[in-house]
Structure formats: structure tokens, C-alpha cells
Write a protein that holds these residues in place. Structure first.
Motif, PDB file in Angstrom:
ATOM      1  N   GLU A   1     -19.667   5.370  40.326  1.00  6.74           N
ATOM      2  CA  GLU A   1     -19.279   4.187  39.883  1.00  6.74           C
ATOM      3  C   GLU A   1     -20.404   3.487  39.558  1.00  6.74           C
ATOM      4  O   GLU A   1     -20.718   2.798  38.403  1.00  6.74           O
ATOM      5  N   ALA A   2     -21.303   3.236  40.442  1.00 10.14           N
ATOM      6  CA  ALA A   2     -22.427   2.374  40.297  1.00 10.14           C
ATOM      7  C   ALA A   2     -23.467   2.896  39.506  1.00 10.14           C
ATOM      8  O   ALA A   2     -24.130   2.194  38.715  1.00 10.14           O
TER       9      ALA A   2
ATOM     10  N   ASP B   1     -22.346   7.285  44.633  1.00  7.39           N
ATOM     11  CA  ASP B   1     -21.679   6.247  44.248  1.00  7.39           C
ATOM     12  C   ASP B   1     -21.515   6.437  42.699  1.00  7.39           C
ATOM     13  O   ASP B   1     -22.302   5.804  42.061  1.00  7.39           O
TER      14      ASP B   1
ATOM     15  N   GLU C   1     -24.510   2.491  31.861  1.00 10.44           N
ATOM     16  CA  GLU C   1     -23.615   1.754  30.796  1.00 10.44           C
ATOM     17  C   GLU C   1     -24.484   0.417  30.389  1.00 10.44           C
ATOM     18  O   GLU C   1     -24.225   0.051  29.304  1.00 10.44           O
ATOM     19  N   ALA C   2     -24.722  -0.296  31.181  1.00 10.50           N
ATOM     20  CA  ALA C   2     -25.455  -1.727  31.100  1.00 10.50           C
ATOM     21  C   ALA C   2     -26.572  -1.532  30.243  1.00 10.50           C
ATOM     22  O   ALA C   2     -27.090  -2.293  29.378  1.00 10.50           O
TER      23      ALA C   2
ATOM     24  N   THR D   1     -22.794   5.082  36.868  1.00 12.03           N
ATOM     25  CA  THR D   1     -22.357   4.888  35.619  1.00 12.03           C
ATOM     26  C   THR D   1     -22.469   3.484  34.997  1.00 12.03           C
ATOM     27  O   THR D   1     -22.940   3.269  33.976  1.00 12.03           O
ATOM     28  N   ARG D   2     -22.404   2.391  35.968  1.00 17.18           N
ATOM     29  CA  ARG D   2     -22.472   0.960  35.418  1.00 17.18           C
ATOM     30  C   ARG D   2     -24.032   0.638  35.246  1.00 17.18           C
ATOM     31  O   ARG D   2     -24.096   0.034  34.100  1.00 17.18           O
ATOM     32  N   ILE D   3     -24.988   1.499  35.781  1.00 13.16           N
ATOM     33  CA  ILE D   3     -26.282   0.979  35.496  1.00 13.16           C
ATOM     34  C   ILE D   3     -26.666   1.517  34.222  1.00 13.16           C
ATOM     35  O   ILE D   3     -27.428   0.851  33.281  1.00 13.16           O
TER      36      ILE D   3
END
Length: 892
Positions: free
Chosen positions: A473-474, A471, A480-481, A476-478
Motif C-alpha cells: 500500500e505504501a 508494504d 500514484e502520487a 503504491t501510494r508513492i
């Protein structure tokens, strides 16, 4: 089909020496003397405003005043004048220069700034540089000796490349009396512009170079280096010596050349991916050069030792064990032959002790029996001068045995006065001879390791099983946050969530910022739980009392939170504490504690580590290092090479651990490293492995903001370009997956070629090919995506992939053009697959920045000629072969 873009540097038809002078002892004088003594076959000029000629060579005030555009400039002027000289070279049309001058990065900040100015000037004018601070270069075949060393080199097939000029002069001085010749001697010095990668790339395609020797202190362009070495080592032996194996050596290397030096085990990991062989001492380097020039060609690594003294035989056997060289098991036939020819008290095994009174006849019997034994790959013959020994007579007998066999034979004639004549006979016949057994074994080990590595390169991993995609996307979100929050160290919960996005089994974890949140987290997870301090400043939690185990109810969790945080604050008052991580308590009776990590090497980028885990990981210092991307074979080898591997089997009543699951996690971590360029460090410790599988008990991830210019530019080896996978639908609705080829495709590639008709094989390979050899199969499927691209079309047939077409290009030595080929299965002719593959291939070549795509097509292949013409290729005859047409496409 094209000249290498460095041809002007290494095959110049004209040379100018900038700084030429007649002053005794000056570098500019030595350079002119050496060029004259070597008999340079082109035009030679001096450049110095104070002279009209130097030692009879015409001299001009500047590069711009020369009567012709020269191919190569040799610069030996003051450091501060070099930028202007390089600018003049560019304005005069000279596109290659060797900068002998010192006084740049190796001297400190001011010198480094001057070096940057030189490099910027060179790039502005399109001039390629070797140096600065180098000995120079030699190409003996054309009489080019652009060095300030004394003496010339004999013409030969060894290519020597070194960052140290002193290593070059020492090797040359050794080579002359030993009759060793060179195709090239290249001193890189500071390698501000041209680095090892480009030089090795040139030597790989140079027909005059059969073997390559490298002395390395540091690498600047890791990807180019690894890519070139992989290409070269598939075609010819490459022996590497690298200094800076320890911190003191690293500091010395940096001060010497200014080059970047990374971790030594990471360098080893990179080298293992190329097929090259590493040696660690000058003696081993010299021995390897001697072996290659003597054409020692072992087909395996099983060594037989024939000796007339037990002690030297034992020393040789010990050194072989040190180097991992197996002593050959004598075949029954060989044992019978030896029993019939040797005294009854011979050693009855290998080493073969022919006893101290052995004469030439006895040596002949033993050596010839070993050379005839199919279980023996090479023979070391040792002689010590004893009262009954005739060293010269034995040497003549051994030489006759060597000439009667194609197996390598190496000799050690120990002593001095009595064996001098025998040694001279061996040298005259090109048979390696040493004074002691150890360097003789080292020679065999170095060269046999190359051929062992070649066999390993031919091993192809099995087909990939269908894995659940990560995943991204998941993940990358972690990351980027965390970057948005200004955090570089992920919390324990975030680190585990990142692993979970790549389907790595984790112990569930929840963050908690106070005691109440900790109780809620524990209730959600279920008791018992583990509590760990959450701080970006604390790596080893147990060292500061930052872990509490087996908390069984809410009261224990609440009290545990208060005492844990208070205790850590006492021990580490400066640490930032964001709370705790509450995790499921993992209890596995048969678990082995392992560690998988990621580090970022300053030279080679991300590397993956595996070894013993737990709280004493630094004490055990048990780690294997692998350079991503990994495949199943590489992951298996990483595990096998550690000490903890022995604990993964059954012992003390415990069943064996699930090694396949460990390999799977290594492959998943490799995938993370490839797809998440922000990862700087990662520690999965402990990773608990037992017979049922494994689970991550703790993890720590360190990230850094970055915006890669190109996909995967953070890696030394270009990984599988998953972003190029696409689907194409044929007119009948059949879906074809179009994707880059990968090593795991060896099976479907072989089946594809086997299924082609004889006519199709003839048109594709321009000859009759019944099947792919292991070498061809590895070459076709183990693609270096930096140098070539192969797109396969695959369909799914009864749950497995079936290859129905392939199109590939390979970049030519000029670095601006490529050669292509395409073939589709018989049942897919006329259905548009070949056109689609070619269109995709052309697009990728254009994106790569290539200017031209070209190929040779048989006149008997009109369908291919029609396809090429429809895609915009121009077609012309080839004057030397009317059966072949030349096709060319301008990609610009």
C-alpha cells in the motif's frame, strides 16, 4: 487426451496452393512441384482463376470454389491480394495458412499497415498464419513440402524452426549428403501471428520430434516463448542460435523480419531459465544438429582427447577451455592401462598423445581405456596422417570401440586425401567426423551443455524463511502520487522510501527545496550528512558536481546548498532542479561498492542487473542479468557470475562481505519488479556491502503509468501468484493455508508423498511409487503458472510447514481443456479438504478461460468418483480399460 490446436497446420489431410501456376520460375509452380515430388499423402488443389489444372493438379478460381473444406492454404499471391485471400480462407472453413508472399513489415510503414490488415482479417475469421515473407513449411513424414526451396528433406527426428528461409535452405542442403533427417522444417518469416512460442509448444508434444533447432532474429511474444521453451527443454534437447548480438546485427534483423529485438544479455538470461542451449555460430549450429541426429548423448561434460599429434590436441584443449568444457582427470586405473599400452614418452595426461607412429592397436587401447573410465563422459579422437599412420585401419578400430560403449565418441580425421576413406566409414556408421578439432569440441560442448542444464533444472532452492511482507500500500501510494504530479523520475527520497517499503536497508534521506529546509533535514538526521542534487534530468550526479560529502554542521549545509545548486545550474542549465536530498553520511571501512538495477527490455520486459557499482560502473561494464522472478539459487548464480564476486571474499585484510544479505536484496528487488508494474528503470548505486550487511547509499527509480490487463502481464515469466494465497478452516478449527505450490516446496512435497499409503500412491499415480525421483520432484514443484496450477494445503507443525493435500491441473495441447489430479494426506480424508481444493481449482480453470476439465480415475477409487460426481463431473467408462473411468466437467 486431445489434439494440438495447430494439428491442421502441421498434419493437414488436404492442402490448397493459392497462386498455383505453370509459369516457369514462379513460386506458385515450385510449390506444386515440391508437393508432388514429396508425395503428399492428402488431397492437393491449386487456386488460380486462370487455370483448370496446374501440372495435373485440379485448380479452382478461389478458395470458396473448392470441392471440399481444406485444412491448409499456401498463399503465394501479390501482397495486396493477401487480405482478400485470407478472408476467403476463413469463409471456406480453412483455419490455417502459410503466407509465402513478401512485401509486409520488412518493407516499411506501408507494408506494416498491410500486414496489420492481413492479421485483422485472419483473426476475424479464426485463421492462424505462418509468415508472411517465409520459405514455407515441411513435414517429410506426410509428404508435405509447402516451400519454394529446391529439393526435399529426409524423414528424421530434428525439428528446425527459423525466421530466415536462407538458413533453412542452407541447413537442408547440408543435411542431405550427411544423411540428416527432419520431422519438421518451419520458416516463420515475419511471424505476424504464430511465433516461436506456439511452434515450440507444438514440437514439444510432437512424438516425431526428438530434438529442436531454432534460428531466431527477434521474438514477439516473450512469455509464450519462454514458457514453451521451458516445457520443451525438459523433454528433448533444444539448441538456439540467435543473431543480433551487436547493434549492427540488431538493425539488420529488424530490417529483415520486422521483429522486435531486445538486449542480447537479457535474451541469454531468458534462455538460462529454460534449459535450452545457445550457440553463436552457424558452424556450432550445424555441429549441434549433427550431434543430435547422430544420437550423441553425453551424461556429463568431462571430455578426454586422444590424439597422435600434440598440436591438434592443444588446439582441442584450448577450444574446450574457451567453451567451459572441463578436460577429464584420468582415473588411476586408466593411467595404469595407458602406461602398459603406450610408449614411455606418451603425454601422461589428458590430452592423451599416443605419439605420431600410433597404429590401430595403440588407438584401440587408448580409446577403450577412456570409454571405460567412469570419470570420462565423452571422447574426442584425433588423427593426423603421418608416415607411419594407417587412417582407414585406425578408423575401423575406433568404430569397434564406439559400438562397444554407450558414451559419445567424436572424431577428427585431419587432412584430405589420405583420410577420405576413414571419414566415409565414420559417416556410414553415424559417428560424427570433422576435419579440424575445434568444431568437434563445439559439438560436444553444445550437447553436453543441454544435459548440464537439465541437471541444473533439477536443483531446487531450500525452503523460504519467514520474510516480512512488503508494504504494498505504501509503495503504491508513492508511485500514484508521482504519476498524479506528472513525474516519471522519483526523487532520491521517494526512491529510497519505495525501497524501504520492501524492507531494503537504506541510508535515511529527506528532501529539501531550499537552504533552510536542508538545514532542518540535516539536524533531523544528525550530522555529518551528504547532500545530493535532486533533478529528474540528472542521473549521474557526480558528473555535474551534484554531490557534497561529510557536511558537519548547519553552516556547511547552508553554504553547501547554495554552491551545489549554483554549480549544477552552470553545468546543466536546461535541467529541472527541484532542490536537494539530504542523507545520513554512511561510512563503512570495508564496504564494497555494488550496483543492483532494473531495466525494461522491449521484448522480455523487466530484467534485474547486478555488478560493480560506484561512479565508474559504465567503465567496468561488469553486470549479470537475471529474468525475474528470482529465487535464492538464481540470485546466487547472478552474484557468482560477475567479476566483483571475487572482491566479496576476504582480501587485503578485509573480512568477507555478507553475500546472503546481497542475495536477500536481489530477491526483494525481484519482488518489487513483480508487484509494481509501473517500474521502468531502477538504479541502486552504490549499494555498500561489508561483513555486517549492506545499505543503499543512492537510488533512482523511473516509472511509467500503466494499467495491466492481468496480474503480472508485464513479465516474461509468470511469478508466484501471491494473490491466490488464502486460508480455509476445517470443522475442527484447524487452519489450512491454501496456496500455489512453489519450487521451495520440494522438501515438503517429498515428505507428503513419502507419507502416503501404498494404496493412496497407487490410486494417485496409477502404479507403485515409493518416492519421487529428482525429475518428478522438480516437475511437480517448478510450475509454469501460465500452463498449469497446483494448489497445496499446508498447516504449521512445530514452527514449520507441513503439506496435507494438493490439487493440480495441466492444460492440454488443445489449449481449451485441462487434466486434473488431487490427493490428500491419510489423516485429512473425509474432512472436506479435497472438496475445497477441487472447488478452488475448478474456479481458477474457469477464470483461465478453459472450457473443460477432465481426468482418469481408477474404478478402485470410489471416493474420488463420488467427489467428482458431486462437483458436477460426468462419468463414463473407457472402452480400452475397464479399470479406469473417464470424468469430465464443462467449465462454461
Amino acid at each position: 487426451m486431445s489434439d494440438h490446436y495447430l494439428s491442421r497446420l502441421f498434419e493437414p489431410s488436404s492442402v490448397a496452393v493459392v497462386g498455383a501456376t505453370e509459369r516457369d520460375g514462379a513460386v506458385g509452380r515450385v510449390l506444386i512441384e515440391n508437393m508432388l515430388a514429396a508425395g503428399f499423402k492428402g488431397d492437393l488443389y491449386g487456386v488460380n482463376p486462370g487455370h483448370d489444372s496446374v501440372l495435373g493438379v485440379p485448380c479452382y478460381p478461389s478458395m470458396l470454389a473448392l470441392p471440399q473444406r481444406v485444412d491448409l492454404a499456401i498463399v503465394a499471391t501479390r501482397a495486396e491480394s493477401v487480405p482478400e485471400v485470407i478472408g476467403d480462407c476463413g469463409r471456406a472453413g480453412t483455419k490455417a495458412a502459410v503466407v509465402i508472399t513478401a512485401g509486409f513489415s520488412e518493407t516499411g510503414a506501408a507494408g506494416a499497415a498491410l500486414e496489420r490488415t492481413v492479421l485483422a482479417t485472419a483473426r476475424a475469421h479464426g485463421v492462424r498464419l505462418i509468415g508472411p515473407n517465409c520459405l514455407g513449411i515441411m513435414r517429410p513424414r506426410i509428404g508435405l513440402n509447402a516451400t519454394f526451396g529446391r529439393g526435399n528433406a529426409k524423414v528424421g527426428a530434428l525439428g528446425l524452426v527459423s525466421q530466415s528461409g536462407a538458413m533453412c535452405t542452407a541447413m537442408l542442403d547440408w543435411a542431405r549428403p550427411n544423411g540428416i533427417g527432419f520431422s519438421s522444417v518451419i520458416s516463420l518469416g515475419g511471424s505476424a501471428d504464430i511465433d516461436f512460442g506456439e511452434i515450440v509448444d507444438y514440437l514439444a508434444s510432437d512424438p516425431c520430434t526428438e530434438h529442436i533447432l531454432l534460428y531466431i532474429e527477434g521474438i514477439r511474444d516473450a512469455r509464450r516463448f519462454v514458457s514453451a521453451l521451458r516445457t520443451a527443454a525438459r523433454a528433448k534437447p533444444v539448441i538456439v542460435m540467435k543473431s543480433g548480438r551487436h547493434p549492427t546485427g540488431v538493425r539488420a534483423a529488424v530490417s529483415h523480419t520486422g521483429a522486435m529485438v531486445g538486449a542480447d544479455d537479457v535474451f541469454d538470461a531468458a534462455l538460462k531459465r529454460t534449459g535450452a542451449v545457445r550457440v553463436t555460430t552457424i558452424g556450432q549450429h550445424v555441429a549441434a544438429a549433427h550431434a543430435l541426429s547422430s544420437r550423441v548423448r553425453p551424461r556429463g561434460e568431462r571430455l578426454a582427447i586422444v590424439t597422435n599429434g600434440g598440436g591438434p590436441g592443444v588446439l582441442a584443449a584450448d577450444r574446450a577451455a574457451d567453451l567451459g568444457v572441463p578436460l577429464a582427470e584420468l582415473s588411476p586405473r586408466t593411467v595404469e592401462r595407458l602406461r602398459g599400452a603406450l610408449p614411455g614418452n606418451w603425454s601422461q595426461g589428458n590430452p592423451i598423445d599416443v605419439i605420431g607412429d600410433a597404429d590401430a592397436t595403440r588407438y584401440t587401447a587408448a580409446v577403450s581405456a577412456c570409454l571405460a573410465d567412469p570419470l570420462i563422459d565423452g571422447v574426442l579422437v584425433i588423427l593426423t596422417p603421418q608416415a607411419m599412420t594407417a587412417p582407414t585401419e585406425v578408423a575401423r578400430a575406433v568404430i569397434e570401440c564406439a559400438h562397444a560403449s554407450d558414451k559419445p565418441l567424436i572424431t577428427t580425421w585431419m587432412g584430405e586425401e589420405q583420410v577420405r576413406e576413414g571419414r566415409a566409414l565414420f559417416m556410414a556408421q553415424g559417428i560424427p567426423v570433422f576435419r579440424t578439432p575445434e568444431p568437434a569440441v563445439e559439438m560436444f560442448a553444445s550437447v553436453s551443455a543441454f544435459y548440464r542444464n537439465q541437471r541444473l533444472l533439477l536443483e531446487t532452492p531450500g525452503p523460504l524463511s519467514e520474510q516480512q511482507p512488503p508494504d504494498l500500500e505504501a509503495a503504491t501510494r508513492i508511485i500514484e502520487a508521482a504519476i498524479a504530479a506528472g513525474t516519471t523520475v522519483l526523487s532520491g527520497a521517494a526512491s529510497k522510501a519505495l525501497l524501504a517499503a520492501f524492507h531494503i536497508p537504506i541510508a535515511r534521506a529527506l528532501p529539501a527545496r531550499d537552504a533552510d529546509e536542508a538545514v532542518k533535514a540535516a539536524a533531523s538526521l544528525g550530522f555529518p550528512v551528504v547532500m545530493k542534487i535532486d533533478s529528474p534530468d540528472i542521473t549521474h550526479k557526480t558528473e555535474v558536481g551534484g554531490v557534497k560529502l561529510n557536511l558537519s554542521d548547519a553552516d556547511e549545509v547552508r553554504a553547501g546548498y547554495t554552491s551545489l545548486v549554483a554549480g549544477v545550474r552552470r553545468r546543466r542549465p536546461e535541467a529541472r532542479i527541484t532542490g536537494v536530498t539530504v542523507e545520513t553520511m554512511v561510512e563503512r571501512a570495508n564496504a564494497r561498492e555494488l550496483m543492483i538495477g532494473v531495466l525494461t527490455d522491449p521484448v522480455f520486459g523487466p530484467a534485474i542487473t547486478f555488478g560493480t557499482g560506484g561512479t565508474a560502473v559504465e567503465v567496468y561494464a561488469d553486470r549479470a542479468v537475471g529474468l525475474p522472478p528470482l529465487n535464492s539459487l538464481l540470485a546466487h548464480e547472478m552474484i557468482r557470475s560477475t567479476r566483483v564476486a571475487k572482491l566479496l571474499g576476504p582480501f587485503r585484510g578485509m573480512p568477507p562481505a555478507n553475500v546472503a544479505a546481497i542475495e536477500s536484496v536481489l530477491l526483494r528487488v525481484s519482488e518489487m519488479v513483480c508487484e509494481l508494474p509501473w517500474i521502468r528503470e531502477m538504479d541502486i548505486n552504490p549499494l555498500l556491502a561489508d561483513e555486517y550487511g549492506l545499505i543503499v547509499a543512492d537510488a533512482r527509480v523511473v516509472i511509467a503509468p500503466r494499467s495491466p490487463a492481468r496480474a503480472y502481464d508485464h513479465m516474461a515469466i509468470h511469478p508466484y501468484p501471491v494473490h491466490l494465497v488464502s486460508e480455509w478452516r476445517a470443522a475442527d478449527g484447524t487452519v489450512v493455508t491454501i496456496r500455489p505450490i512453489r519450487p521451495e516446496d520440494a522438501g515438503i512435497e517429498r515428505e507428503f508423498v513419502q507419507a502416503l499409503s501404498s494404496q493412496a500412491k497407487y490410486l494417485r499415480f496409477m502404479g507403485s511409487v515409493k518416492d519421487l525421483t529428482p525429475t518428478m520432484l522438480a516437475r511437480f514443484t517448478q510450475v509454469d503458472y501460465d500452463r498449469e496450477m497446483a494448489l497445496v494445503g499446508v498447516v504449521h507443525d512445530d514452527g514449520r510447514e507441513k503439506q496435507v493435500g494438493v490439487a493440480r491441473y495441466v492444460i492440454n495441447p488443445d489449449a481449451t481443456s485441462c487434466e486434473f489430479a488431487v490427493v490428500v494426506a491419510e489423516s485429512w480424508r473425509g474432512r472436506g479438504l479435497a472438496r475445497h481444493l477441487m472447488a478452488k481449482l475448478v474456479g481458477l480453470a474457469r477464470e483461465r478461460g478453459l472450457a473443460t476439465m477432465m481426468g482418469h480415475v481408477l474404478t478402485a477409487n470410489p471416493r474420488m468418483l463420488e467427489l467428482a460426481q458431486s462437483l458436477g463431473f460426468t462419468i463414463r467408462d473407457t472402452p480400452d480399460d475397464p479399470a479406469v473411468r473417464f470424468v469430465r466437467l464443462d467449465l462454461r
